[in-house]
Design an enzyme around this catalytic site. Structure first.
Site, PDB file in Angstrom:
ATOM      1  CB  THR A 135      -8.864   4.796  -3.164  1.00 48.79           C
ATOM      2  OG1 THR A 135     -10.093   4.073  -3.288  1.00 48.79           O
ATOM      3  CG2 THR A 135      -8.911   6.058  -3.991  1.00 48.79           C
ATOM      4  CG  ASP A 136      -6.993  -0.021   1.050  1.00 54.09           C
ATOM      5  OD1 ASP A 136      -7.959  -0.795   0.873  1.00 54.09           O
ATOM      6  OD2 ASP A 136      -5.943  -0.373   1.599  1.00 54.09           O
ATOM      7  CE1 TYR A 137     -15.335  -1.681   1.063  1.00 53.53           C
ATOM      8  CE2 TYR A 137     -15.212  -0.465   3.116  1.00 53.53           C
ATOM      9  CZ  TYR A 137     -15.936  -1.204   2.205  1.00 53.53           C
ATOM     10  OH  TYR A 137     -17.253  -1.456   2.438  1.00 53.53           O
ATOM     11  CD  GLN A 138     -17.038   2.643   2.039  1.00 55.79           C
ATOM     12  OE1 GLN A 138     -16.888   2.034   3.098  1.00 55.79           O
ATOM     13  NE2 GLN A 138     -18.192   3.172   1.696  1.00 55.79           N
ATOM     14  CG  HIS A 161      -1.728  -1.173   1.443  1.00 55.16           C
ATOM     15  ND1 HIS A 161      -1.241  -2.340   2.003  1.00 55.16           N
ATOM     16  CD2 HIS A 161      -3.029  -1.422   1.169  1.00 55.16           C
ATOM     17  CE1 HIS A 161      -2.207  -3.240   2.085  1.00 55.16           C
ATOM     18  NE2 HIS A 161      -3.309  -2.715   1.584  1.00 55.16           N
TER      19      HIS A 161
END
Length: 201
Positions: free
Chosen positions: A143-146, A65
């Protein structure tokens, strides 16, 4: 379409209190770089037996990430990372650099965390200056989650979701937002952000 794997994790395991240490290749930047780029090549295997037109035979890999996510100050997942610039470049960046240069990774995912007090989903320094300009990454950034919505509810740097979308569009190079439940609403937010008051065009 193209199969897509959210793998590999390219962070280095520097904080043993972090709950996702087991997902990494360890604490050595060289080992993580070599293992990461090798896994990317394996995921994005191109068969000589078929005409692939630039599409991998297996799947597109996703380096994650970006950046400094694996070093949360207090060890809690998604908590801020405080990393000196020299350490960032010496320890945390090499695996991502190799993913681009050696692995030719097709996609990247930015992290949930804040680096140096700035949420990654609104960081021009990380997602434009470092990722795009220095590393020369020209693939898809997700993006990562939301995480764009988290600029409101978690990071508290935007007043509402419209402002969060506007902030991410204006400051970063994000190509795709991971929003699993309200795609139409998110699309409308993007359209409002692009047209309202002519601030973004």
């Amino acid at each position: 379409g193209v199969n897509w794997l959210f793998s590999p994790v390219l962070g280095i395991a520097m904080n043993p209190k972090w709950s996702r240490v087991y997902e990494t290749f360890g604490e050595d930047p060289l080992v993580v770089s070599r293992m990461g780029s090798s896994l990317i090549k394996g995921i994005q295997f191109y068969s000589d037996e078929v005409e692939n037109h630039g599409i991998p035979s297996r799947a597109a890999a996703c380096g994650k990430h970006f950046l400094g996510y694996s070093m949360p100050l207090n060890g809690h997942d998604r908590s801020p990372s405080w990393i000196p610039k020299r350490h960032l470049y010496q320890y945390f960046l090499p695996s991502f650099r190799d993913a681009v240069k050696e692995g030719n990774v097709m996609t990247m995912m930015h992290s949930y965390s804040e680096y140096d007090g700035v949420p990654m989903a609104s960081s021009r320094d990380a997602l434009v200056n470092i990722l795009r300009k220095e590393l020369k990454f020209n693939g898809v950034l997700v993006t990562d989650y939301q995480e764009i919505e988290n600029l409101v509810s978690w990071h508290h740097v935007a007043r509402d979701n419209d402002e969060a979308v506007k902030l991410s569009l204006a400051e970063t190079s994000i190509d795709m937002s991971m929003v699993p439940f309200d795609i139409i609403e998110y699309q409308e937010r993007v359209e409002r952000s692009l047209t309202k008051d002519g601030e973004i065009s």
